[in-house]
Write a protein that holds these residues in place. Structure first.
Motif, PDB file in Angstrom:
ATOM      1  N   PRO A 201      47.801  89.855  51.510  1.00 21.19           N
ATOM      2  CA  PRO A 201      48.173  90.772  50.424  1.00 21.19           C
ATOM      3  C   PRO A 201      46.938  91.407  49.817  1.00 21.19           C
ATOM      4  N   ALA A 202      47.105  92.553  49.174  1.00 22.42           N
ATOM      5  CA  ALA A 202      45.983  93.216  48.522  1.00 22.42           C
ATOM      6  C   ALA A 202      45.428  92.333  47.410  1.00 22.42           C
ATOM      7  N   PRO A 203      44.104  92.339  47.209  1.00 23.94           N
ATOM      8  CA  PRO A 203      43.531  91.564  46.098  1.00 23.94           C
ATOM      9  C   PRO A 203      44.144  92.000  44.774  1.00 23.94           C
ATOM     10  N   THR A 204      44.378  91.044  43.893  1.00 23.66           N
ATOM     11  CA  THR A 204      45.074  91.304  42.640  1.00 23.66           C
ATOM     12  C   THR A 204      44.267  90.764  41.467  1.00 23.66           C
ATOM     13  N   ASP A 205      44.259  91.493  40.349  1.00 22.20           N
ATOM     14  CA  ASP A 205      43.682  90.990  39.105  1.00 22.20           C
ATOM     15  C   ASP A 205      44.765  90.213  38.364  1.00 22.20           C
ATOM     16  N   PHE A 206      44.575  88.915  38.308  1.00 18.89           N
ATOM     17  CA  PHE A 206      45.561  88.062  37.660  1.00 18.89           C
ATOM     18  C   PHE A 206      45.190  87.829  36.201  1.00 18.89           C
ATOM     19  N   PRO A 207      46.180  87.629  35.322  1.00 17.42           N
ATOM     20  CA  PRO A 207      45.876  87.310  33.921  1.00 17.42           C
ATOM     21  C   PRO A 207      45.208  85.946  33.819  1.00 17.42           C
ATOM     22  N   GLU A 208      44.390  85.776  32.807  1.00 21.35           N
ATOM     23  CA  GLU A 208      43.660  84.528  32.629  1.00 21.35           C
ATOM     24  C   GLU A 208      44.608  83.387  32.298  1.00 21.35           C
ATOM     25  N   GLN A 209      44.334  82.231  32.900  1.00 21.67           N
ATOM     26  CA  GLN A 209      45.060  81.003  32.617  1.00 21.67           C
ATOM     27  C   GLN A 209      44.064  79.950  32.129  1.00 21.67           C
ATOM     28  N   PRO A 210      44.556  78.940  31.416  1.00 16.58           N
ATOM     29  CA  PRO A 210      43.652  77.856  31.021  1.00 16.58           C
ATOM     30  C   PRO A 210      43.159  77.103  32.267  1.00 16.58           C
ATOM     31  N   VAL A 211      41.893  76.734  32.252  1.00 12.00           N
ATOM     32  CA  VAL A 211      41.344  75.948  33.353  1.00 12.00           C
ATOM     33  C   VAL A 211      41.942  74.545  33.285  1.00 12.00           C
ATOM     34  N   PRO A 212      42.519  74.047  34.376  1.00 11.52           N
ATOM     35  CA  PRO A 212      43.133  72.715  34.344  1.00 11.52           C
ATOM     36  C   PRO A 212      42.106  71.626  34.026  1.00 11.52           C
ATOM     37  N   GLU A 213      42.545  70.612  33.360  1.00 14.38           N
ATOM     38  CA  GLU A 213      41.680  69.474  33.070  1.00 14.38           C
ATOM     39  C   GLU A 213      41.249  68.818  34.382  1.00 14.38           C
ATOM     40  N   GLY A 214      40.006  68.446  34.438  1.00 17.83           N
ATOM     41  CA  GLY A 214      39.498  67.788  35.635  1.00 17.83           C
ATOM     42  C   GLY A 214      39.049  68.734  36.725  1.00 17.83           C
ATOM     43  N   PHE A 215      38.955  70.037  36.418  1.00 14.41           N
ATOM     44  CA  PHE A 215      38.518  71.016  37.412  1.00 14.41           C
ATOM     45  C   PHE A 215      37.296  71.751  36.890  1.00 14.41           C
ATOM     46  N   ASN A 216      36.177  71.627  37.588  1.00 12.72           N
ATOM     47  CA  ASN A 216      34.940  72.296  37.205  1.00 12.72           C
ATOM     48  C   ASN A 216      34.963  73.701  37.804  1.00 12.72           C
ATOM     49  N   TYR A 217      35.603  74.614  37.097  1.00 14.99           N
ATOM     50  CA  TYR A 217      35.789  75.965  37.617  1.00 14.99           C
ATOM     51  C   TYR A 217      34.466  76.718  37.725  1.00 14.99           C
ATOM     52  N   ASP A 218      33.575  76.507  36.770  1.00 14.50           N
ATOM     53  CA  ASP A 218      32.285  77.188  36.831  1.00 14.50           C
ATOM     54  C   ASP A 218      31.527  76.795  38.092  1.00 14.50           C
ATOM     55  N   LYS A 219      31.558  75.518  38.440  1.00 14.70           N
ATOM     56  CA  LYS A 219      30.872  75.058  39.653  1.00 14.70           C
ATOM     57  C   LYS A 219      31.588  75.582  40.893  1.00 14.70           C
ATOM     58  N   TRP A 220      32.914  75.676  40.846  1.00 15.14           N
ATOM     59  CA  TRP A 220      33.672  76.235  41.976  1.00 15.14           C
ATOM     60  C   TRP A 220      33.233  77.673  42.229  1.00 15.14           C
ATOM     61  N   LEU A 221      33.082  78.464  41.159  1.00 18.47           N
ATOM     62  CA  LEU A 221      32.611  79.839  41.316  1.00 18.47           C
ATOM     63  C   LEU A 221      31.195  79.861  41.870  1.00 18.47           C
ATOM     64  N   GLY A 222      30.339  78.965  41.393  1.00 16.40           N
ATOM     65  CA  GLY A 222      28.983  78.872  41.914  1.00 16.40           C
ATOM     66  C   GLY A 222      28.264  80.201  41.883  1.00 16.40           C
ATOM     67  N   PRO A 223      27.805  80.686  43.057  1.00 18.37           N
ATOM     68  CA  PRO A 223      27.038  81.935  43.096  1.00 18.37           C
ATOM     69  C   PRO A 223      27.877  83.186  42.891  1.00 18.37           C
ATOM     70  N   ALA A 224      29.199  83.070  42.950  1.00 10.19           N
ATOM     71  CA  ALA A 224      30.074  84.244  42.844  1.00 10.19           C
ATOM     72  C   ALA A 224      30.132  84.746  41.403  1.00 10.19           C
ATOM     73  N   PRO A 225      30.506  86.010  41.196  1.00  8.75           N
ATOM     74  CA  PRO A 225      30.618  86.543  39.837  1.00  8.75           C
ATOM     75  C   PRO A 225      31.650  85.773  39.023  1.00  8.75           C
ATOM     76  N   TRP A 226      31.402  85.705  37.722  1.00 14.14           N
ATOM     77  CA  TRP A 226      32.391  85.041  36.874  1.00 14.14           C
ATOM     78  C   TRP A 226      33.642  85.887  36.772  1.00 14.14           C
ATOM     79  N   GLU A 227      34.791  85.247  36.937  1.00 14.73           N
ATOM     80  CA  GLU A 227      36.086  85.886  36.765  1.00 14.73           C
ATOM     81  C   GLU A 227      36.985  84.930  35.984  1.00 14.73           C
ATOM     82  N   PRO A 228      37.945  85.448  35.212  1.00 14.18           N
ATOM     83  CA  PRO A 228      38.855  84.553  34.495  1.00 14.18           C
ATOM     84  C   PRO A 228      39.618  83.657  35.472  1.00 14.18           C
ATOM     85  N   TYR A 229      39.844  82.432  35.082  1.00 14.16           N
ATOM     86  CA  TYR A 229      40.561  81.492  35.949  1.00 14.16           C
ATOM     87  C   TYR A 229      42.013  81.910  36.116  1.00 14.16           C
ATOM     88  N   HIS A 230      42.487  81.794  37.324  1.00 14.91           N
ATOM     89  CA  HIS A 230      43.918  81.855  37.654  1.00 14.91           C
ATOM     90  C   HIS A 230      44.114  81.017  38.903  1.00 14.91           C
TER      91      HIS A 230
END
Length: 424
Positions: A201-230
């Protein structure tokens, strides 16, 4: 970013290993038993980084082999990490779990690392592991960018490590046979190759969701640009999820292209070279394609593949090949014809992961080493650049440089977030 000392303290506190309450048996590092390489009776201590979908198969494989021990698992998602740790402790109750891969690199008893993260983490983790003296199995495509690929090739040579890219079709009998048929000239001069990649499917801009507890989203993004979690942005899903996004991969060019373009490169004898021209869909034809200097055109998702994944069309016959050991030829007798002494025999592997393990013991390069993986990934990335920019790209495979288009050439690399610079 925090200081190194603060970061190290945090890493130590975050390790699930600290929760272990039993005495851990000692496993000797394999290389110490073999005077510079593993001895024939030593076991290889393996760490698994990124325990999502693709790692399920790897985890079962390395847990079940007599010559490998899963000594560590790593994931930024605590639920997946704990599940992987519980599984691996069934065979090795000393297996330790980590949120931060840096701690694995510090362990001198870890011989080898399997990288099963999304594509944007492949290069940094692989180079860090090689720099730490560990051999690497990294999922395909080997890298996110062309410049990352050059760095991977340099690191493999610099640190003398055994690296295997997870392009496992090279270790499947039908693809091996198809490549030998083409390389031996049995279908004459190849004119076209049809590869089926499918679509996302075409890339989609999703609305921001709360980052789940126990998930290091910033580390998951790592070198990639920051984007709101979904959840859709990070979800492991072979039909989409993170694979939909250019930030983390090359979409279908990097997903299935890393398999089928890899076999095409192999069959055409281009493992140390590549195409010279990449066209997006609707440039001069309705389909995406690329061409080699000799005029061979590789076409994506067009033409009758006659029920197969890849179809090589020559002026004297053709080869059609798919997973599941399926191979058909025209003339039909070619599929079962044995090679003659004058025919081309290609590197033979029948088990991709076992081929890597053998390389760890023998120090013989794997069937899909960094150079091979880089050249295939380069094809995937250039096809992706042409698709994103919606214009043709000219490529010099000797200089490894986009020609005559400075704006497109900037896409040979991508900016990395501060604190996630590529290791050297």
């Amino acid at each position: 970013m925090s200081s190194s000392s603060t970061r190290r303290t945090f890493l130590k506190k975050g390790a699930i290993a600290a929760a272990t309450t039993f005495a851990a048996p000692m496993f000797l590092k394999a290389a110490t038993l073999g005077r510079g390489q593993p001895g024939p009776n030593s076991r290889i201590n393996v760490a698994l980084i990124g325990n999502g979908l693709i790692m399920n198969g790897h985890r079962g494989y390395f847990r079940s082999r007599e010559n490998t021990v899963v000594a560590a698992v790593c994931d930024v998602h605590q639920g997946r990490l704990q599940s992987a740790l519980d599984q691996c402790r069934k065979e090795n109750n000393a297996c330790q779990g980590y949120e931060h891969y840096e701690e694995i690199m510090e362990r001198s008893d870890i011989d080898a690392v399997v990288v099963g993260t999304p594509d944007h983490w492949h290069a940094a983790l692989s180079i860090a592991a090689m720099r730490a003296g560990k051999d690497v199995y990294v999922e395909k495509p080997m890298t996110l960018t062309i410049e990352e690929g050059k760095a991977m090739v340099a690191a493999e040579k610099k640190y003398g490590r055994i690296l295997q890219v997870g392009s496992q079709q090279r270790s499947e009998r039908a693809f091996h046979k198809a490549a030998e048929i083409v390389r031996s000239g049995w279908i004459g001069n190849v004119k076209e190759v049809y590869c089926g990649l499918g679509s996302f499917p075409a890339p989609t801009d999703f609305p921001e969701q709360p980052v789940p507890e126990g998930f290091n989203y910033d580390k998951w993004l790592g070198p990639a640009p920051w984007e709101p979690y979904h959840n859709e942005r990070v979800k492991g899903n072979y039909g989409g999820g993170w694979r939909n996004f250019w930030e983390y991969g090359s979409r279908k060019n990097g997903d299935w292209g890393a398999h089928h373009y890899d076999i095409t490169q192999w069959a055409l004898g281009m493992d140390h070279s590549g195409p010279v021209f990449f066209a997006p869909a609707d440039y001069d034809q309705p389909y995406q394609y690329y061409e080699y200097e000799n005029g061979i055109r590789v076409i994506r998702d067009w033409g009758d593949r006659k029920g197969h994944m890849i179809r090589f069309v020559g002026d004297e016959g053709e080869v059609r090949v798919s997973r599941g050991g399926r191979i058909d030829t025209t003339p039909a007798l070619l599929a079962g014809k044995p090679l003659s002494p004058s025919d081309t025999r290609l590197y033979k592997s029948r088990d991709h992961r076992a081929n890597w393990i053998e390389g760890i013991y023998t120090r013989k390069h794997a069937i899909c080493d960094a150079t091979v993986g880089h050249r295939t990934a380069t094809v995937c990335q250039l096809a992706g650049i042409a698709e994103r920019l919606n214009r043709p790209i000219k490529w010099d495979p000797k200089k490894e440089q986009i020609v005559g288009d400075p704006a497109a050439a900037r896409w040979q690399d991508r900016p990395r977030r501060a604190g996630y610079e590529l290791p050297v």
